[in-house]
Write an enzyme that holds these catalytic residues in place. Sequence first.
Site, mmCIF file in Angstrom:
data_model
loop_
_atom_site.group_PDB
_atom_site.id
_atom_site.type_symbol
_atom_site.label_atom_id
_atom_site.label_comp_id
_atom_site.label_asym_id
_atom_site.label_seq_id
_atom_site.Cartn_x
_atom_site.Cartn_y
_atom_site.Cartn_z
ATOM 1 C CD GLU A 54 11.588 15.587 -2.522
ATOM 2 O OE1 GLU A 54 11.978 14.576 -1.934
ATOM 3 O OE2 GLU A 54 12.353 16.471 -2.946
ATOM 4 C CE LYS B 126 15.644 13.592 0.058
ATOM 5 N NZ LYS B 126 14.614 14.230 -0.778
ATOM 6 C CG ASP C 70 13.067 -3.558 3.645
ATOM 7 O OD1 ASP C 70 13.262 -2.354 3.885
ATOM 8 O OD2 ASP C 70 13.290 -4.457 4.470
ATOM 9 C CG HIS D 292 11.325 21.931 -5.838
ATOM 10 N ND1 HIS D 292 10.708 20.715 -5.717
ATOM 11 C CD2 HIS D 292 12.647 21.692 -5.669
ATOM 12 C CE1 HIS D 292 11.620 19.796 -5.485
ATOM 13 N NE2 HIS D 292 12.803 20.355 -5.464
HETATM 14 P P1 NAD Z 1 10.283 -14.571 1.576
HETATM 15 O O1 NAD Z 1 10.928 -15.511 2.540
HETATM 16 O O2 NAD Z 1 8.889 -14.172 1.836
HETATM 17 O O3 NAD Z 1 10.357 -15.199 0.109
HETATM 18 C C1 NAD Z 1 11.507 -15.819 -0.381
HETATM 19 C C2 NAD Z 1 11.220 -17.281 -0.631
HETATM 20 O O4 NAD Z 1 10.338 -17.431 -1.752
HETATM 21 C C3 NAD Z 1 12.453 -18.066 -0.995
HETATM 22 O O5 NAD Z 1 13.126 -18.466 0.179
HETATM 23 C C4 NAD Z 1 11.892 -19.231 -1.805
HETATM 24 O O6 NAD Z 1 11.570 -20.310 -0.962
HETATM 25 C C5 NAD Z 1 10.577 -18.682 -2.382
HETATM 26 N N1 NAD Z 1 10.625 -18.456 -3.851
HETATM 27 C C6 NAD Z 1 9.656 -18.766 -4.738
HETATM 28 N N2 NAD Z 1 9.996 -18.419 -5.989
HETATM 29 C C7 NAD Z 1 11.227 -17.850 -5.910
HETATM 30 C C8 NAD Z 1 12.107 -17.273 -6.890
HETATM 31 N N3 NAD Z 1 11.821 -17.217 -8.181
HETATM 32 N N4 NAD Z 1 13.266 -16.744 -6.434
HETATM 33 C C9 NAD Z 1 13.587 -16.778 -5.130
HETATM 34 N N5 NAD Z 1 12.808 -17.331 -4.183
HETATM 35 C C10 NAD Z 1 11.622 -17.873 -4.555
HETATM 36 O O7 NAD Z 1 11.099 -13.238 1.342
HETATM 37 P P2 NAD Z 1 12.618 -12.833 1.438
HETATM 38 O O8 NAD Z 1 12.935 -12.161 0.161
HETATM 39 O O9 NAD Z 1 13.516 -13.942 1.892
HETATM 40 O O10 NAD Z 1 12.569 -11.733 2.608
HETATM 41 C C11 NAD Z 1 12.120 -10.427 2.358
HETATM 42 C C12 NAD Z 1 11.477 -9.813 3.579
HETATM 43 O O11 NAD Z 1 12.382 -9.828 4.683
HETATM 44 C C13 NAD Z 1 11.115 -8.374 3.368
HETATM 45 O O12 NAD Z 1 9.799 -8.179 3.828
HETATM 46 C C14 NAD Z 1 12.095 -7.628 4.276
HETATM 47 O O13 NAD Z 1 11.528 -6.412 4.704
HETATM 48 C C15 NAD Z 1 12.285 -8.587 5.390
HETATM 49 N N6 NAD Z 1 13.482 -8.479 6.256
HETATM 50 C C16 NAD Z 1 14.520 -7.641 5.955
HETATM 51 C C17 NAD Z 1 15.635 -7.612 6.780
HETATM 52 C C18 NAD Z 1 16.799 -6.725 6.413
HETATM 53 O O14 NAD Z 1 16.775 -6.099 5.367
HETATM 54 N N7 NAD Z 1 17.851 -6.612 7.234
HETATM 55 C C19 NAD Z 1 15.686 -8.417 7.912
HETATM 56 C C20 NAD Z 1 14.617 -9.266 8.184
HETATM 57 C C21 NAD Z 1 13.514 -9.306 7.350
#
Ligand code: NAD
Length: 415
Positions: A82, A256, A272, A370
Site C-alpha cells: 500500500e 485497520k 504470522d 496518497h
Molecule cells: P516452532 O515450533 O517452529 O519454534 C518454537 C520452538 O523453538 C520452541 O518450542 C523451542 O523448542 C524452540 N526454541 C529455540 N530457541 C527458543 C527461544 N529462545 N525461545 C522460544 N523457543 C525456542 O514455532 P512456534 O513459534 O511454536 O510456532 C509458530 C508457527 O505456528 C507459525 O508458523 C504459525 O504460523 C504457526 N501456527 C499458528 C497457529 C495460530 O496462530 N492459530 C496455529 C498453528 C500453527
Amino acid sequence: MRTSHVSKFYKKTLQERLAILKEFAELNDEEISQLEKYGALDFEMADRMIENVVGTFQLPLGLATNFKINRKEFLIPFALEEPSVVAAASNAAKLSEGFEAKASEPIMIGQIQIVGSQNPEKTAEAIKEKEKELTEKANSVDSVLVKFGGGAKKVEASVMETSRGKMIKVHLLVDVRDAMGANAVNTMCERISPELEKITGGEVRLRIITNLAVYRTVKATSVWKKETLGENAIEKILDAYEFAANDVYRACTHNKGIMNGIDAVVVATGNDFRAVEAGAHAFASITGKYLPLTKYYKNDSGDLVGEIELPLAIGLVGGATRTHPLAKINIKLLGVKTANELSEIIASVGLAQNFAALRALATEGIQKGHMKLHAKNIAIQAGAKENQIDSVADQMSKEGNISVTRAKEIIEGSK
Ligand code: NAD
C-alpha cells in the site's frame, strides 16, 4: 476438461506444476516466465515452507525512518503493497518525541475442549488440583523452551454452558520466550490430553492455541508536542479519536490503519500476520464493544499523548523467521535479541501509523498525500511504460483527474 483435481500435485516437479497451471489458466509463455522469476526466496526454500509451490510472490520492502524507541534508533522494514504507509509512519515518528514501549511476559494460552464429563464443575476443580503434574507433563515435550526459561506455567479450567450441553474449557498458560508459540503450545496441549481425559472421564476434542493472547500484550506510548503539531491540530486529532471511540464503523478503519504498519513489520520479519490480526481485533472487542486499540489525550503541558495496547504473538525463532532469507536480514537490521523487543517496535509502529492517519484525516484529508503514488499506480494499470509512468502521473495530478481512462488517453496521445 478443466479440473482442479490434480493427483499428487505436491509430488510433481516445478516444471510439471507450471505445465498444469499453464493449461488450466491458459497462460502464455510470458506469464509463465513471470512466475519463474525468483528473488531472495528461491523455489527450494519456498517449497519447503508451504505446499504445492509454483513461484514466489514479492512485495515492496521499504524502510520507515526516524524511529526512536526506548531511546534506541531504528530503521524499520515494512513489507507491504500500500502506498503512503511507510511515508506516513516515518513522518509520525519524526514529529514525535520518541516512543516508550513495554511488552509483558510472552505468555500464550493453549485451549483444550472436553466434552462428555459427568460432573463438569467438580472435574474442572480436579483439573486445577493437578496443575503441577499437568505442567510437568507439558514441559516434558519441549526441553529447549524450558532451558530458555519458558514452558507451561499454569492451568485454568472452567465450565461452559452451550446449546450442546456443558463443556470444560482448559487453558494451559505457556511462556513461549522468543517463539510465536503456536506449535510449541499445540504440542503441549496434545501431550496433556490423555491425562485430562483420565481426570475428567470426558473426551478431549480441540487442542489449539488461542490468538487472543491477553497475557502477551505490548504497550507503547508517545508524545507529540503542541509546538510541533499546533494546538488546533491536537484538538482535531482528539475529536477524530472520539469518533472512533464511539462508533464501530470508524473504530474498524481506525484499527485497520494501525494494522497497516503492524502487519508490514510482522510480514517483513517472517511472522504470522493472520495471528496478529485475529488477536488484535478480538482484543479490540474484549469489553463486548469493539474499540480503538489506541487512546489519545492531552498531558498537563497541552501536548498530545498517544497510547496503544494490543496482543502481539510474534517470534524470532520458528515459523518463517529463521527460514526466509529476507526475514533474517530484517531482524538483523532491527538488531533485536528477543521477541519482546521486536513486539515493542511493532507496537510503536502501530501507534505512529495511527497518529499519522488521524492527523491527516482530521486536517488536510488523506487523499492529497496518497495521490502521487496513486497516480503512478493508475498510470501503470493503464499500461504506461517505465519511461511514461512519471509524466502520465504528473499530468493527471495537475489536471486533478486521476483515472485509468484519462491515463489511457494521455498514453495514446503521446504515441
Ligand atoms: P516452532 O515450533 O517452529 O519454534 C518454537 C520452538 O523453538 C520452541 O518450542 C523451542 O523448542 C524452540 N526454541 C529455540 N530457541 C527458543 C527461544 N529462545 N525461545 C522460544 N523457543 C525456542 O514455532 P512456534 O513459534 O511454536 O510456532 C509458530 C508457527 O505456528 C507459525 O508458523 C504459525 O504460523 C504457526 N501456527 C499458528 C497457529 C495460530 O496462530 N492459530 C496455529 C498453528 C500453527
